[in-house]
Design an enzyme around this catalytic site. Sequence first.
Site, PDB file in Angstrom:
ATOM      1  N   ALA A   1     -50.769   9.711 -18.780  1.00  0.00           N
ATOM      2  CA  ALA A   1     -49.967   8.929 -19.729  1.00  0.00           C
ATOM      3  C   ALA A   1     -50.058   9.530 -21.119  1.00  0.00           C
ATOM      4  O   ALA A   1     -51.082  10.119 -21.486  1.00  0.00           O
ATOM      5  CB  ALA A   1     -50.422   7.468 -19.752  1.00  0.00           C
ATOM      6  N   ASP A   2     -48.988   9.356 -21.882  1.00  0.00           N
ATOM      7  CA  ASP A   2     -48.993   9.802 -23.272  1.00  0.00           C
ATOM      8  C   ASP A   2     -48.102   8.867 -24.084  1.00  0.00           C
ATOM      9  O   ASP A   2     -47.005   8.510 -23.649  1.00  0.00           O
ATOM     10  CB  ASP A   2     -48.484  11.237 -23.404  1.00  0.00           C
TER      11      ASP A   2
END
Length: 202
Positions: free
Chosen positions: A69-70
């Site tokens: 995730a970012d």
Amino acid sequence: MKHQIVLASASPRRKELLEQIGLSFTVQAADGEEKCEARLPQKQVEELSLHKAAEVAGKAENNAVVIGADTLVFFRGKPLGKPRNEQEAALMLKALQGQTHQVYTGVTLIWRQGGSMRQMSFHERTDVTVWPMTEEEIEEYVRSGEPMDKAGAYGIQGLFARFIRRIEGDYNNVVGLPVGRLYQEMKQEGLLDGADAVRAGL
């Protein structure tokens, strides 16, 4: 086969969100350099999440489901990363106060199925409107230290909650992981099973 869930992030906030929805998982943070060639915000966060997931998936067990995730904050189309110092944090907050900005989180799942690797990426967008802030309020918030490890120089789940006027979209997306969407995508792909499914309410 029971899937082992691996979170490719050292973020304590993402860890808490996964625990909140009842998943059992291990943490194996990606530590590679973040590079992105995409231009659109939604494509940037998906590409960065893919890099993180792919790095960890290369070292994971065969039954692992890796979650990368970012999260990026965008104001007037420009990304705001983590501030490098207090001065930069104050400048970001001065820009965001009294305005509406966007928070994008990209998520990538990578897992092995039938002898081959499968992957999927998605993103969520949340619009956040901030109340006007005085110079003194900005300085006080910066001195708290809270902005220093967060994109956009604020944490919605912390002291900065006093300055949030309105959000449109998923609140958890702003914290760092849209766990509702993640849960639904994992369920659809058959990646929730055994004790995880029971804990998550299936």
